[in-house]
Enzyme design. Structure first.
Site, PDB file in Angstrom:
ATOM      1  N   HIS A  49      -0.936   3.025   0.315  1.00 37.11           N
ATOM      2  CA  HIS A  49       0.235   3.613  -0.351  1.00 37.11           C
ATOM      3  C   HIS A  49      -0.194   4.933  -1.003  1.00 37.11           C
ATOM      4  CE1 HIS A  49       4.091   3.959  -2.017  1.00 37.11           C
ATOM      5  NE2 HIS A  49       4.073   3.026  -2.951  1.00 37.11           N
ATOM      6  N   ASP A  97      -0.635  -4.830  -9.993  1.00 35.89           N
ATOM      7  CA  ASP A  97       0.450  -4.768  -9.008  1.00 35.89           C
ATOM      8  C   ASP A  97       0.931  -6.205  -8.779  1.00 35.89           C
ATOM      9  OD1 ASP A  97       2.175  -4.021  -6.951  1.00 35.89           O
ATOM     10  OD2 ASP A  97       0.605  -3.825  -5.435  1.00 35.89           O
ATOM     11  N   ARG A 115       8.032   4.193   5.759  1.00 37.94           N
ATOM     12  CA  ARG A 115       7.577   3.002   5.028  1.00 37.94           C
ATOM     13  C   ARG A 115       7.742   1.811   5.945  1.00 37.94           C
ATOM     14  NH1 ARG A 115       8.866   0.572  -0.912  1.00 37.94           N
ATOM     15  NH2 ARG A 115       7.338   2.193  -1.344  1.00 37.94           N
ATOM     16  N   CYS A 149       2.473   0.196 -10.354  1.00 37.88           N
ATOM     17  CA  CYS A 149       3.263   1.024  -9.434  1.00 37.88           C
ATOM     18  C   CYS A 149       4.747   0.672  -9.493  1.00 37.88           C
ATOM     19  CB  CYS A 149       2.732   0.883  -8.011  1.00 37.88           C
ATOM     20  SG  CYS A 149       2.669  -0.818  -7.431  1.00 37.88           S
ATOM     21  N   ARG A 192       6.294   9.942  -9.408  1.00 38.47           N
ATOM     22  CA  ARG A 192       6.426   9.782  -7.955  1.00 38.47           C
ATOM     23  C   ARG A 192       7.176  10.982  -7.371  1.00 38.47           C
ATOM     24  NH1 ARG A 192       6.340   5.146  -5.444  1.00 38.47           N
ATOM     25  NH2 ARG A 192       5.766   6.501  -3.717  1.00 38.47           N
ATOM     26  N   GLN A 218       1.689   7.028  -3.846  1.00 40.38           N
ATOM     27  CA  GLN A 218       1.675   6.379  -5.166  1.00 40.38           C
ATOM     28  C   GLN A 218       0.441   6.813  -5.969  1.00 40.38           C
ATOM     29  OE1 GLN A 218       3.929   3.884  -6.609  1.00 40.38           O
ATOM     30  NE2 GLN A 218       2.739   4.408  -8.417  1.00 40.38           N
TER      31      GLN A 218
END
Ligand code: CP
Ligand code: NVA
Length: 335
Positions: A133, A229, A106, A270, A322, A136
């Protein structure tokens, strides 16, 4: 269809059939976990997870997923390794690839995760960059499948900063899976035209529909899913907050949007989310900007607390997913 040895760096590298297969595997592993059926099938393997940015869900999903599969895990945070400071990403990749069976990353630059993938010699999984991402999206799509039974034709509206990592990756995923995708955002926050063109090309094969609009009523009408988001992503300077609040205040997901959608619309995010005054950043922004921008006065930013806490909200099931989906990615690429 073979996954073994492959990296998971962007959804662009995976076919619709492969994405479907990863979602099927996630469903199976989730059921096994619920039924108490152990699946420690990778006991001879170890992974390393590299984080240049903060994380709750992604880090924990990789750690729990790996441990459920019987693997050892090393966490390297923003400080504490030599990467970038005294050692290049390419050199780090060649060292870690000789010790570990898989590497999660990340960070900021998409080019860094690509460099890791190029030099490591083991699968590299993208746990978020400024651009994408992808893990996700698997969790999001598993959640939609659980609620709607299908992805094809699902009317999916993404509201807010449509050119951040989430906007980009959701658009790619939607194009791959034949969804009816709308980005509802001010024009300056629409995805990059080159990526839109690529997704439209994919959509020609899958039947996906891509719409871009600034009109809230049009963008949310009859939606099956409303997704948002944060307005300011990790790595962006705090100075952009005011500009972003001004740009996006009219795009705060509220009950009016929910009422304009289908009766059984689900709300997704998310996470982490600014929906009340219980966070340091939320409190700071509401005290700085709340008088000028009424909508953020209580610390609610991209979504109101009413929507977040409503029966439409599926955000915690989405967060749990996740773990099941990341576990599936590790399983498929290592087993
Ligand atoms: N959704 C997500 O990636 O959360 P974290 O930042 O907590 O990992
Ligand atoms: N766009 C957000 C996603 C967090 C999971 C960020 O990059 O901060």
């Amino acid at each position: 269809m073979s996954f073994k040895g492959r990296s998971f760096i962007t959804l662009l590298d995976y076919t619709p059939e492969e994405i479907k297969k990863l979602l099927d595997l996630s469903t199976r592993l989730k059921k096994e976990k619920y039924d108490g059926i152990p699946h420690k099938v990778l006991t001879d393997k170890n992974i390393v997870i590299l984080f240049q940015k903060d994380s709750t869900r992604t880090r924990c999903a990789f750690e729990v997923g790996a441990m459920d599969l019987g693997m050892g895990v090393t966490y390297l945070g923003p400080n504490g390794s030599q990467m970038n400071k005294k050692e290049s990403v390419a050199d780090t990749a060649r060292v870690l690839g000789r010790m570990y069976d898989g590497i999660e990353f990340r960070g900021y630059k998409q080019s860094d995760v690509e460099t890791l993938g190029k030099y490591a010699g083991v699968p590299v999984w993208n746990g978020l960059t400024d651009m994408y991402h992808p893990t996700q999206i698997l969790a999001d799509f598993l959640t939609i499948l659980e609620y709607k039974g299908t992805l094809e034709g699902v009317k999916f509206t993404y509201v807010g900063d449509a050119r951040n990592n989430m906007g980009n990756s959701l658009m790619i995923g939607a194009a791959k899976m034949g969804m009816d995708f709308t980005a509802l955002a001010p024009r300056s926050l629409w995805p990059d035209q080159e990526l839109i063109d690529k997704c439209r090309q994919i959509g020609k094969e899958t039947g996906a529909k891509l719409t871009f609009t600034e009109d809230v009523a049009e963008g949310t009408l009859n939606a099956d899913v409303i997704y948002t988001d944060v307005w300011v992503s990790m790595g962006e300077p705090t100075e952009v907050w005011e500009k972003r609040v001004k740009l996006l205040a009219d795009y705060q997901v509220d009950m009016q949007m929910i009422k304009n959608a289908k009766d059984d619309v689900i709300f997704m995010h998310c996470l982490p989310a600014f929906h009340d005054s219980q966070t340091d950043v939320g409190r700071e922004m509401s005290s700085k900007l709340g008088r000028r921008y009424q909508k953020v006065a209580t610390g609610e930013m991209e979504v109101t607390d009413e929507v977040f806490e409503s029966e439409h909200s599926v955000v915690f099931q989405e967060a749990e997913n996740r773990m099941h989906t990341i576990k599936a990615v590790m399983y498929a690429t290592l087993k």
